[in-house]
Design a protein around this motif. Structure first.
Motif, PDB file in Angstrom:
ATOM      1  N   ARG A 120       0.821  -1.200   0.000  1.00 35.10           N
ATOM      2  CA  ARG A 120       0.000   0.000   0.000  1.00 35.10           C
ATOM      3  C   ARG A 120       0.867   1.267   0.000  1.00 35.10           C
ATOM      4  O   ARG A 120       0.603   2.211  -0.729  1.00 35.10           O
ATOM      5  CB  ARG A 120      -0.858  -0.022   1.253  1.00 35.10           C
ATOM      6  CG  ARG A 120      -1.929   0.989   1.200  1.00 35.10           C
ATOM      7  CD  ARG A 120      -2.701   1.117   2.446  1.00 35.10           C
ATOM      8  NE  ARG A 120      -3.210   2.469   2.433  1.00 35.10           N
ATOM      9  CZ  ARG A 120      -4.152   2.884   1.605  1.00 35.10           C
ATOM     10  NH1 ARG A 120      -4.714   2.035   0.772  1.00 35.10           N
ATOM     11  NH2 ARG A 120      -4.550   4.133   1.588  1.00 35.10           N
TER      12      ARG A 120
ATOM     13  N   ASN B 197       1.021   4.089  -2.815  1.00 35.98           N
ATOM     14  CA  ASN B 197       0.698   5.472  -2.509  1.00 35.98           C
ATOM     15  C   ASN B 197       1.799   6.399  -2.967  1.00 35.98           C
ATOM     16  O   ASN B 197       1.555   7.453  -3.513  1.00 35.98           O
ATOM     17  CB  ASN B 197       0.507   5.644  -1.008  1.00 35.98           C
ATOM     18  CG  ASN B 197      -0.965   5.520  -0.656  1.00 35.98           C
ATOM     19  OD1 ASN B 197      -1.786   5.484  -1.568  1.00 35.98           O
ATOM     20  ND2 ASN B 197      -1.248   5.428   0.615  1.00 35.98           N
TER      21      ASN B 197
ATOM     22  N   LEU C 201       1.661   6.851  -6.700  1.00 32.45           N
ATOM     23  CA  LEU C 201       0.536   7.717  -7.055  1.00 32.45           C
ATOM     24  C   LEU C 201       0.890   9.165  -6.792  1.00 32.45           C
ATOM     25  O   LEU C 201       0.605  10.041  -7.582  1.00 32.45           O
ATOM     26  CB  LEU C 201      -0.687   7.355  -6.224  1.00 32.45           C
ATOM     27  CG  LEU C 201      -1.536   6.226  -6.767  1.00 32.45           C
ATOM     28  CD1 LEU C 201      -2.695   5.983  -5.830  1.00 32.45           C
ATOM     29  CD2 LEU C 201      -2.042   6.585  -8.154  1.00 32.45           C
ATOM     30  N   ALA C 202       1.576   9.359  -5.659  1.00 27.98           N
ATOM     31  CA  ALA C 202       1.908  10.727  -5.290  1.00 27.98           C
ATOM     32  C   ALA C 202       2.806  11.356  -6.332  1.00 27.98           C
ATOM     33  O   ALA C 202       2.602  12.489  -6.725  1.00 27.98           O
ATOM     34  CB  ALA C 202       2.604  10.738  -3.936  1.00 27.98           C
TER      35      ALA C 202
ATOM     36  N   ALA D 154       0.693  11.881  -9.542  1.00 26.59           N
ATOM     37  CA  ALA D 154      -0.296  12.938  -9.330  1.00 26.59           C
ATOM     38  C   ALA D 154       0.413  14.276  -9.252  1.00 26.59           C
ATOM     39  O   ALA D 154      -0.071  15.279  -9.746  1.00 26.59           O
ATOM     40  CB  ALA D 154      -1.080  12.677  -8.059  1.00 26.59           C
TER      41      ALA D 154
ATOM     42  N   ASP E 256      -0.456  17.383 -11.438  1.00 25.33           N
ATOM     43  CA  ASP E 256      -0.853  18.569 -10.721  1.00 25.33           C
ATOM     44  C   ASP E 256      -0.230  19.813 -11.303  1.00 25.33           C
ATOM     45  O   ASP E 256      -0.867  20.841 -11.442  1.00 25.33           O
ATOM     46  CB  ASP E 256      -0.363  18.414  -9.279  1.00 25.33           C
ATOM     47  CG  ASP E 256      -1.332  19.023  -8.325  1.00 25.33           C
ATOM     48  OD1 ASP E 256      -2.535  18.810  -8.554  1.00 25.33           O
ATOM     49  OD2 ASP E 256      -0.900  19.704  -7.391  1.00 25.33           O
TER      50      ASP E 256
ATOM     51  N   ARG F 292      -1.954  20.836 -14.290  1.00 23.99           N
ATOM     52  CA  ARG F 292      -3.271  21.365 -13.983  1.00 23.99           C
ATOM     53  C   ARG F 292      -3.222  22.775 -13.418  1.00 23.99           C
ATOM     54  O   ARG F 292      -4.058  23.593 -13.747  1.00 23.99           O
ATOM     55  CB  ARG F 292      -3.977  20.449 -12.998  1.00 23.99           C
ATOM     56  CG  ARG F 292      -4.746  19.393 -13.746  1.00 23.99           C
ATOM     57  CD  ARG F 292      -5.785  18.836 -12.879  1.00 23.99           C
ATOM     58  NE  ARG F 292      -5.345  17.552 -12.402  1.00 23.99           N
ATOM     59  CZ  ARG F 292      -6.118  16.727 -11.736  1.00 23.99           C
ATOM     60  NH1 ARG F 292      -7.345  17.086 -11.423  1.00 23.99           N
ATOM     61  NH2 ARG F 292      -5.686  15.568 -11.351  1.00 23.99           N
TER      62      ARG F 292
ATOM     63  N   ARG G 111      -4.948  26.058 -14.989  1.00 19.24           N
ATOM     64  CA  ARG G 111      -6.135  26.304 -14.185  1.00 19.24           C
ATOM     65  C   ARG G 111      -6.904  27.557 -14.597  1.00 19.24           C
ATOM     66  O   ARG G 111      -8.105  27.516 -14.815  1.00 19.24           O
ATOM     67  CB  ARG G 111      -5.725  26.424 -12.728  1.00 19.24           C
ATOM     68  CG  ARG G 111      -6.899  26.441 -11.826  1.00 19.24           C
ATOM     69  CD  ARG G 111      -6.428  26.297 -10.423  1.00 19.24           C
ATOM     70  NE  ARG G 111      -7.570  26.184  -9.564  1.00 19.24           N
ATOM     71  CZ  ARG G 111      -7.496  25.742  -8.334  1.00 19.24           C
ATOM     72  NH1 ARG G 111      -6.343  25.347  -7.854  1.00 19.24           N
ATOM     73  NH2 ARG G 111      -8.557  25.685  -7.595  1.00 19.24           N
TER      74      ARG G 111
ATOM     75  N   ARG H  99      -8.585  26.995 -17.849  1.00 22.11           N
ATOM     76  CA  ARG H  99      -9.761  26.126 -17.772  1.00 22.11           C
ATOM     77  C   ARG H  99     -10.929  26.851 -17.123  1.00 22.11           C
ATOM     78  O   ARG H  99     -12.073  26.659 -17.474  1.00 22.11           O
ATOM     79  CB  ARG H  99      -9.427  24.866 -16.967  1.00 22.11           C
ATOM     80  CG  ARG H  99      -8.628  23.845 -17.776  1.00 22.11           C
ATOM     81  CD  ARG H  99      -8.505  22.553 -17.030  1.00 22.11           C
ATOM     82  NE  ARG H  99      -7.767  22.738 -15.784  1.00 22.11           N
ATOM     83  CZ  ARG H  99      -8.158  22.272 -14.615  1.00 22.11           C
ATOM     84  NH1 ARG H  99      -9.273  21.586 -14.519  1.00 22.11           N
ATOM     85  NH2 ARG H  99      -7.438  22.472 -13.549  1.00 22.11           N
ATOM     86  N   ARG H 100     -10.584  27.705 -16.136  1.00 21.05           N
ATOM     87  CA  ARG H 100     -11.646  28.433 -15.466  1.00 21.05           C
ATOM     88  C   ARG H 100     -12.365  29.353 -16.441  1.00 21.05           C
ATOM     89  O   ARG H 100     -13.576  29.424 -16.486  1.00 21.05           O
ATOM     90  CB  ARG H 100     -11.067  29.245 -14.318  1.00 21.05           C
ATOM     91  CG  ARG H 100     -11.938  29.215 -13.102  1.00 21.05           C
ATOM     92  CD  ARG H 100     -11.411  30.156 -12.067  1.00 21.05           C
ATOM     93  NE  ARG H 100     -12.255  31.326 -12.027  1.00 21.05           N
ATOM     94  CZ  ARG H 100     -11.806  32.558 -12.138  1.00 21.05           C
ATOM     95  NH1 ARG H 100     -10.534  32.775 -12.315  1.00 21.05           N
ATOM     96  NH2 ARG H 100     -12.633  33.555 -12.065  1.00 21.05           N
TER      97      ARG H 100
ATOM     98  N   ALA I 269     -20.553  28.156 -19.324  1.00 16.41           N
ATOM     99  CA  ALA I 269     -21.691  28.268 -18.414  1.00 16.41           C
ATOM    100  C   ALA I 269     -22.600  29.409 -18.835  1.00 16.41           C
ATOM    101  O   ALA I 269     -23.794  29.379 -18.619  1.00 16.41           O
ATOM    102  CB  ALA I 269     -21.194  28.487 -16.991  1.00 16.41           C
TER     103      ALA I 269
ATOM    104  N   LYS J 230     -28.616  32.686 -15.241  1.00 12.57           N
ATOM    105  CA  LYS J 230     -27.229  32.207 -15.328  1.00 12.57           C
ATOM    106  C   LYS J 230     -26.284  33.085 -14.525  1.00 12.57           C
ATOM    107  O   LYS J 230     -25.075  32.907 -14.568  1.00 12.57           O
ATOM    108  CB  LYS J 230     -26.781  32.157 -16.788  1.00 12.57           C
ATOM    109  CG  LYS J 230     -27.582  31.149 -17.585  1.00 12.57           C
ATOM    110  CD  LYS J 230     -26.804  30.593 -18.746  1.00 12.57           C
ATOM    111  CE  LYS J 230     -27.545  29.413 -19.318  1.00 12.57           C
ATOM    112  NZ  LYS J 230     -26.678  28.436 -19.936  1.00 12.57           N
TER     113      LYS J 230
ATOM    114  N   GLN K 185     -19.026  39.352 -16.296  1.00 13.80           N
ATOM    115  CA  GLN K 185     -19.128  38.297 -17.308  1.00 13.80           C
ATOM    116  C   GLN K 185     -19.857  38.805 -18.547  1.00 13.80           C
ATOM    117  O   GLN K 185     -20.083  38.057 -19.490  1.00 13.80           O
ATOM    118  CB  GLN K 185     -19.899  37.085 -16.764  1.00 13.80           C
ATOM    119  CG  GLN K 185     -19.241  36.384 -15.618  1.00 13.80           C
ATOM    120  CD  GLN K 185     -19.592  37.036 -14.296  1.00 13.80           C
ATOM    121  OE1 GLN K 185     -20.414  37.927 -14.227  1.00 13.80           O
ATOM    122  NE2 GLN K 185     -18.931  36.602 -13.242  1.00 13.80           N
TER     123      GLN K 185
END
Lengths: 412, 451
Positions: B4, B8, B11-12, B15, B19, B22, B26, B29-30, B37, B251, B257
């Motif tokens: 385990r 882990n 994965l860390a 990830a 990350d 990302r 970010r 993407r926002r 939307a 909306k 916006q």
């Protein structure tokens, strides 16, 4: 007799000598003097300057005629006054908050009651009509004889709100002070109900309510609002106030709000916040929202596994904190590493001198902050968890994910 | 062995790398998320425009007058954009719907009569949509006594029990059927240069000697005015303004916006007109040149699709028409019930239970039942229904625009976002032009009736 505001607009007014003074165009309430008394009547006649009759100058009121107890000469000339609440302009057709029904409604008409005091008649605002009778009156008054209107409205189901349960919405903060509008009644509502109400209002109205709530309530409401609204509200708040509110929010919720703001704004707000809270939030901001780190809360209760049940309960009772949401306590071993978790119920039922290490919950699970939210969901589902501890590389607990975090992430 | 802990650890590491990517993307993407939307209402209102009444009017104008109506598309695009932009701006800066604002600023009685008019006019529109259903299914030989009630039921259930989002997506996808007009227009090999030249007002360009021989100058008579008014009436409809502003508020589009929404409205207005352009060019190149000047039913209108679809033209046209009609029929009654209840202060919204919002659901159901029922009873007068629903739109539109113009120019509501002087000029000129066109249509349709 009960009177309605709609019936009184346009009614002819006569002075003590029986001379025609003018027609009623508007009523005012002066909240600083009496919260429900009609304090001034605005009278106008043709191209003459409009006059104002005060409440103690009214001898009698009916839907046909208003009689003054003074001569026309003693009436004052009308001057607009910000601290007067105008019935037609500020109330009729506007939205108000029904604090008992917990919703936003639109005013159709106002019910008034006569109150006699030495030699004059005062009108008191008793309730606000938001239903069909008021609507029918607005539509037919002046077109159909008022007797017919009254008979017709009695057939309709009434829908009214007592004036004490009405909360006005005034976006201008200066006028709000002058009109003595407070949001105390709103602070008594559940934050989730207040959030629902806020979603029905316009942006400026929302802003004005948030600005006037105390920080604790404001923080609770922001936590319940949908993410886009929260961002908008925080962006428009004065930074100092925004920082105060964020400080009151749970660190994970505050981090969620800040993550959606432009970089400069969120930095500015973090600067305004006290060091400890700001650091907690900063740490959380490093994590992607879709990971365990992004979901966790850095506020959690941790104790040594060698502590006894009574020691822990005594310690908890001395903390100046609200533990309403607490249902699991995190345990540390002597190396300060994560060693397990104890549900509060187990502590409740245990013997006073039982060591917490012996009450540990099976299975012994934790996740690193980088773990994807899917892993979190799976663990919660598999072991029916209500709380999951997040640990760093040295196996030290750095945060906890509770079941409500999971629910709100699932609903996103 | 994979324990385990090592798992882990791995994965860390992974990830962690992910990350990094990302966080870098970010902000981007926002922005994309915000864009998606918010975008939509403008595109939807403009697309729902190409409904049964719209298709009929476009096909009819191309068949009757060929390219000579094309010049009206440019001013119409501007008028559509200007009026919709005002609505979305009003919604974004006040956070209130159009009917709410009218109620707050003009009082109960004015609002009541306006809402009564909206109800009547939109009932006419719903009838036009069910007429579209009737025409479309007629091509397949299905009796209207089956198709119209079935589609009414479908619409009712879709809204009350369906999820609005995917329904909307399906409809928008099937709207792509309209591109068959674009292809068909290309296949019919019209003279594109001439078609484009007709986008300029022929009355003016005929004075330019080099262009003059290519331009057909229309005769300005009653028939021509009716077609023009029909085009305006079907393209710029009163309900669109209420719907768009409600959607902008729903909306939660705020001042920040707003630029997205304005682009959405702009793209919507232009794309709507591009489709109209191709439909008219297509019908001009097929029906008009072959001397078919009157579109009496879906069969005739479908002939325009023959260059593309050959003998399947009828089917293709019918599917497009059916989709357009049902799409509009599911949006119209809902938005009407919503707008009326909001203005008069009744509980509204499909998230309310039936018992909590009786008037809302009552209005919604009544519009569908009455709309479909009247089409069954008056089925043989389909063309009259289509025409009159446009005329009623034409009556109401200037009224709505005048309210809109007053509200959007109020500094206490809009601050410094009131209309600029140039914008006001364009808006007032379009309003007056619409009033004049409506008067012409009313005059000529009464004239026609008495002949």
């Amino acid at each position: 007799m009960e009177l309605y505001a709609t019936e009184l607009f346009g009614v002819k007014t006569y002075d003590s000598q029986g001379n025609y003074v003018g027609r009623v165009r508007e009523f005012f309430i002066e909240p600083a003097e009496a919260p429900n008394r009609i304090s001034h009547f605005l009278l106008s006649r043709g191209h003459f300057q409009p006059l104002v009759a005060k409440h103690n100058q009214i001898a009698s009121v009916s839907d046909r005629k208003i009689q003054l107890n003074v001569g026309e000469k003693s009436l004052e000339i009308y001057e607009p006054n910000e601290s007067w609440l105008a019935v037609r302009k500020d109330l009729l057709d506007q939205q108000i908050i029904d604090t008992r029904g917990r919703k936003v409604v639109r005013v159709n008409d106002l019910d008034l009651a006569e109150q006699r005091s030495n030699g004059n008649v005062e009108l008191r605002l008793t309730q606000v009509d938001v239903g069909l009778p008021g609507a029918v009156r607005r539509l037919l008054q002046g077109v159909v004889p008022s007797g017919v209107v009254r008979r017709l409205q009695n057939q309709l189901p009434p829908s009214t709100i007592r004036w004490e349960f009405v909360n006005l919405i005034e976006p201008d903060p200066l006028r709000r002070v002058k009109l003595r509008i407070t949001h105390e009644k709103l602070e008594d509502l559940h934050p989730a109900d207040l959030a629902d109400i806020m979603e029905d209002l316009s942006a400026t109205e929302r802003q004005s309510i948030i600005a006037s709530l105390d920080e604790e309530t404001a923080a609770a409401v922001l936590g319940e609002l949908d993410a886009r609204l929260t961002t908008q509200i925080v962006e428009d708040l004065d930074p100092e106030k925004a920082a105060d509110i964020l400080e009151e929010m749970a660190p994970d919720a505050a981090a969620d709000v800040l993550a959606d703001l432009p970089k400069e704004t969120s930095e500015e707000l973090l600067e305004e916040m006290p060091g400890r809270e700001a650091n907690e939030v900063r740490e959380l901001l490093h994590f992607d929202p879709a990971t365990a780190g992004g979901m966790m809360n850095t506020d959690f209760v941790f104790v040594s596994e060698s502590a006894t049940r009574d020691e822990v309960i005594e310690w908890l009772s001395k903390q100046d904190q609200n533990f309403d949401q607490l249902d699991t306590v995190v345990l540390l071993d002597d190396k300060a590493e994560y060693s397990g978790a104890v549900p509060v119920v187990r502590m409740l039922l245990a013997a006073p001198d039982e060591r917490l290490g012996a009450l540990k919950m099976d299975p012994h699970v934790s996740l690193p902050p980088e773990a994807h939210e899917k892993e979190v969901f799976q663990l919660f589902d598999k072991y029916n968890l209500r709380m999951l501890t997040v640990v760093d590389k040295e196996n030290r607990p750095i945060g906890a994910i509770t079941v409500d975090d999971v629910v709100s992430h699932l609903l996103k | 062995m994979l324990t385990r802990e090592t798992l882990n650890g791995r994965l860390a590491i992974w990830a962690g790398r992910f990350d990094h990517v990302r966080t870098a993307t970010r902000a981007f993407r926002r922005r994309i998320a915000v864009f998606f939307a918010i975008v939509g209402p403008g595109l939807i209102v403009s697309n729902v425009d190409n409904d049964a009444g719209g298709i009929y009017t476009y096909a009819q104008s191309g068949a009757q007058f060929g390219n000579t109506v094309l010049w009206s598309l440019l001013p119409m695009t501007i008028a559509l954009y200007v009026s919709l932009e005002m609505c979305s701006r009003l919604g974004a800066y006040t956070g209130k719907g159009l009917s709410d604002l009218i109620r707050e600023e003009f009082g109960f009685r004015v609002t009541f009569f306006l809402m009564a008019a909206v109800l009547l006019v939109n009932l006419g529109n719903v009838m036009a949509e069910f007429t579209g259903v009737f025409w479309a299914t007629d091509v397949f030989g299905i009796s209207k006594y089956i198709s119209v009630p079935l589609s009414a039921l479908l619409v009712w259930f879709l809204v009350v029990h369906g999820s609005a989002k995917w329904v909307e997506r399906i409809f928008l996808t099937i709207c792509l059927v309209y591109f068959s007009y674009v292809i068909s227009a290309v296949l019919a090999k019209p003279d594109w240069l001439i078609a484009l030249l007709h986008l300029l007002p022929p009355h003016l360009v005929r004075y330019i000697p080099t262009i003059k021989p290519f331009v057909q100058v229309p005769q300005f008579n009653a028939d021509y005015a009716i077609i023009l008014a029909g085009l305006v009436g079907t393209t710029i409809a009163p309900w669109q303004h209420f719907y768009l502003q409600a959607a902008v508020v729903e909306k939660r589009v705020g001042p920040r916006q707003y630029s997205h929404t304005r682009n959405d409205v702009l793209v919507g207005s232009i794309s709507c007109m591009v489709i109209v352009f191709f439909i008219i060019v297509c019908t001009a190149a097929t029906l008009y040149v072959h001397g078919i000047h009157y579109v009496d039913n879906a069969g005739t209108a479908a002939l325009a699709l023959q260059p593309l679809a050959g003998r399947w033209a009828g089917g293709l046209f019918a599917i497009g028409l059916l989709n357009a009609s049902i799409f509009a029929a599911s949006i119209l009654p809902l938005s009407t019930a919503y707008v009326i209840c909001e203005a008069l202060g009744f509980e509204s919204g499909i998230d309310r239970k039936l018992g909590e919002a009786k008037i809302f659901y009552g209005l919604y159901t009544a519009l569908i039942v009455l709309g479909a029922g009247l089409v069954l009873v008056l089925g043989s007068h389909a063309k009259t229904i289509l025409l009159w629903s446009q005329v009623l739109n034409g009556f109401l539109l200037p009224v709505v625009l005048i309210f809109l113009l007053i509200l959007v120019n109020r500094r206490d509501l809009m601050g410094n976002k009131v209309n600029s002087r140039g914008f006001n000029w364009v808006a007032w000129i379009s309003t007056v032009a619409m009033i004049l066109l409506t008067l012409v249509v009313v005059y000529s349709s009464f004239h026609e009736m008495h002949q």
